[in-house]
Design an enzyme around this catalytic site. Structure first.
Site, mmCIF file in Angstrom:
data_model
loop_
_atom_site.group_PDB
_atom_site.id
_atom_site.type_symbol
_atom_site.label_atom_id
_atom_site.label_comp_id
_atom_site.label_asym_id
_atom_site.label_seq_id
_atom_site.Cartn_x
_atom_site.Cartn_y
_atom_site.Cartn_z
ATOM 1 N N SER A 101 -3.207 2.767 11.525
ATOM 2 C CA SER A 101 -2.427 1.771 10.800
ATOM 3 C C SER A 101 -2.724 1.899 9.321
ATOM 4 C CB SER A 101 -2.738 0.361 11.306
ATOM 5 O OG SER A 101 -3.967 -0.088 10.847
ATOM 6 N N GLU B 150 -5.100 1.718 -1.919
ATOM 7 C CA GLU B 150 -4.800 0.329 -2.296
ATOM 8 C C GLU B 150 -3.344 -0.001 -2.041
ATOM 9 O OE1 GLU B 150 -6.990 -1.837 -3.315
ATOM 10 O OE2 GLU B 150 -8.703 -0.650 -3.903
#
Lengths: 421, 254
Positions: free
Chosen positions: A164, A397
């Site tokens: 994921s 990020e």
């Protein structure tokens, strides 16, 4: 600063005292030189300029001379990071009561930008590490220990899991409650510092599907069931080891949980805004250093009978690079200020800053490499390391996710808030 | 003994900056150029702070002579561990002609006023390379001097100084009060830590005018012209020693 090469501070002093060489300045170059146009100390308070000066000095003396060696030999410079922590760089915006420096997000951005001119990879690691202290929603035995701020231990923070990527809320590492322990199973890829650090802050699924079932646990190195994959070979960020972290029936005491059950996703998301500003700031530092390296090279390299600095195309290109650098810096600093003041536009500004700045700064470093010609491709020249190191800033990020956040927040803020509540 | 040390710090052009001469050859470009504390002054501050940490002296006072911006330099000294600062305001024409003679007069006056036990200075400033202020200050006060110090230790009311001289190292013992000037290898200056920078904000910097100290700033020197050093010329290669001697004779060097 990084352009000064591997001379030690005292050796450079000695050189200056002998005044052995002086460049006759090319009169064709504008009087207000490029260095003063992109000077990062404009608009700062006296105190912020002091912080910035210490950070620049530290970067030039303790990091820049070793940047290439750390990259080529893949050394994790723990001693240098400890020195940085002793100066207060370990927990810049953490409250002094728990060992931090208690400064603002803007101060943090300024400091990381300056440190990055010495070594992007190491600075990025210091900035990631800082996630830790912010996680504590309720007192636990890790919150008040100084090692959170680097003086004793080094720690990792995790969120990224194989299976994921950008979709963090669907993570699969499970934590079943058994008596007074959680039993963890699963694995997480691409963990910075994995295998070499002492403490791991893990997001795992304690409840049902979706973000509300995620909790945050602290796992110490040496806990049975915690193991690591092989050290990844990366294009850049080589001063940080990156490994997969594997949990196989790993028992973690319930007291190691940060915050209440189900608060993990919130904790992660809260940290993300600051993390984005920090990563963007690291990109800024690299771009700044690259522009100065490019300028120095243009002044020295001669083709067609004169220095490249006389070439109009290159002059225009350098001016564009400088412009984009300053624009990026302004966006990051505004985002940092917004976050500090908890303004309504803080989240979207941080996302926009990260998106814009990491892209632009990579382009600036890339251009700087191009201006070096063939030399830019050699590892003897620092510019290629800046290019390789900040390429990953465009990836981590979250990239699409915040474009998503940006667009969502334009159309449906209430539903977004509901999801994150 | 008051246990007070005066440390002189000078704001100079940063050592990493490429110096440029003004087009009218009247001096060096200082506008918009990065300035910082003279590296030898940093070493002096570090030595003073070390002495305080060893509890051999009680108070470190940082002094700087110059315009408003000199306060930044004093703040850096405070962030390194000095207790308070004194800014002697000198600006405009006076600042352009400020040299070792004027500064040593100011330091001498301050030393008497503050009842200083030691004055520690950098051996020279990297902008003018004068290497005179320490020596002149000692002469004006009639104090002993330990210059080019590479090691300093206190022994009661005396100071043992290891000096770097042409012949090697010389160790002397001098009485306090005294003037010391720091050489490169005396110590490695510490970085100011973030908490210390914040604490330094609360430390006091007193403002003083040279007139208050009864010092006359008129300069006995006038700078006529500043030029860049000549461009390095290419050398010549010769085959034998005889050729070398001949060439030296031809160019009048021998």
């Amino acid at each position: 600063m990084a352009a000064l090469g591997p001379l030690s501070r005292t050796a450079r002093l000695g050189c200056n005292l002998c005044r052995k060489h002086r460049l006759v300045f090319n009169r064709n170059l504008q009087r207000r030189g490029i260095a003063s146009c992109i000077d990062p100390s404009y608009g700062l308070s006296e105190e912020q300029k002091e912080f910035q000066k210490v950070a620049f000095d530290f970067a030039a003396n303790e990091m820049a001379p070793h940047m290439a060696e750390w990259d080529q030999k893949e050394i994790f410079p723990v001693e240098t990071m400890r020195k940085a922590a002793q100066l207060g760089f370990g927990g810049i915006y953490v409250q002094p009561e728990v060992g931090g420096s208690g400064l603002s997000r803007l101060d943090t951005s300024i400091i990381f930008e300056a440190l990055s001119t010495g070594c992007v990879s190491t600075t990025a690691y210091i900035s990631i590490h800082k996630y830790g202290p912010l996680r504590c929603a309720q007192p636990c035995r890790f919150c008040n220990s100084p090692f959170y701020c680097f003086s004793e231990g080094v720690h990792s923070y995790r969120c990224f899991i194989s299976g994921s990527g950008s979709d963090a809320a669907s993570l699969l590492t499970s934590a079943r409650l058994k008596g007074d322990h959680y039993i963890l199973n699963g694995s997480k890829a691409f963990i910075s510092g994995g295998g070499d650090t002492d403490v791991y802050v893990v997001m795992c699924r304690t409840g049902g599907k979706g973000p509300k079932g995620i909790s945050c646990l602290v796992v110490e190195k040496g806990t049975p069931g915690l193991s690591f994959g092989k050290k990844e070979k990366k294009v850049g960020w080589n001063s940080q080891p990156t490994r997969a972290v594997i949990f196989e029936d790993c028992a973690v005491p319930v007291t190691n949980r940060l915050g209440a059950e189900g608060q993990g996703f919130n904790i992660a998301m809260k940290g993300l805004n600051g993390g984005r500003i920090n990563i963007a700031s690291c990109s800024l530092g690299a771009a700044h250093a690259s522009v100065l390296l490019a300028r120095d090279h243009l002044l020295v390299r001669k083709q067609f009978g004169e220095t490249l600095a006389n070439n109009q195309f290159l002059q225009f290109k350098l001016a564009e690079m400088a412009t984009k650098l300053v624009a990026s810096r302004l966006l990051v600093r505004e985002a940092a200020t917004a976050l500090q003041q908890s303004r309504a536009d803080a989240v979207s500004l941080c996302s926009m800053a990260k998106l814009f700045v990491t892209d632009e700064c990579f382009n600036i470093c890339n251009q700087a490499l191009q201006m070096h010609g063939g030399y830019g491709y050699l590892k003897d020249y620092a510019v290629q390391q800046f290019v390789r190191d900040i390429r990953v800033h465009q990836i981590l990020e979250g990239r699409c996710i915040f474009s998503f956040l940006c667009s969502r927040s334009q159309f449906d803020l209430s539903r977004l808030q509901e999801k994150l509540a | 003994m008051s246990g007070r040390v005066l440390v002189g710090v000078k704001r100079v052009i940063d050592y990493a900056v490429k110096i440029r001469v003004k087009p009218d050859n009247s001096g060096v470009v200082t506008d918009g150029v990065k300035h910082s504390m003279n590296p030898f002054c940093e070493i002096a501050v570090e030595e003073a702070v070390k002495l305080k940490e060893k509890k051999l002296i009680k108070e470190v006072v940082a002094v700087s002579c110059g315009p408003q911006q000199s306060q930044e330099t004093i703040r850096t000294a405070l962030a390194m561990g000095a207790d308070r600062g004194i800014h002697v305001e000198v600006s405009g024409k006076d600042y352009e002609t400020l040299g070792p003679l004027q500064v040593s007069k100011i330091l001498a006056a301050l030393a008497k006023k503050e009842d200083a036990q030691l004055i520690i200075l950098g051996k020279q400033a990297i902008d003018d390379d004068c290497n005179q202020t320490g020596q002149m200050t000692a002469a004006l006060l009639d104090w002993p001097q330990g210059t080019f110090a590479s090691e300093v230790s206190m022994d009661g009311a005396q100071v043992k100084v290891v000096r770097e001289i042409d012949g090697g190292l010389e160790t002397i013992k001098i009485n306090t009060p005294a003037v010391l000037t720091a050489d490169l290898r005396l110590n490695t200056p510490r970085y100011a830590t973030l908490p210390n920078i914040m604490k330094a904000k609360k430390k006091k910097i007193a403002n003083v005018k040279p007139a208050d100290l009864g010092v006359d700033l008129t300069s006995r020197l006038e700078v006529l012209r500043v030029d860049e050093p000549p461009q390095r010329q290419a050398g010549m290669k010769v085959e034998t020693v005889e050729d070398l001697v001949e060439k030296l004779r031809d160019t009048g060097m021998v």
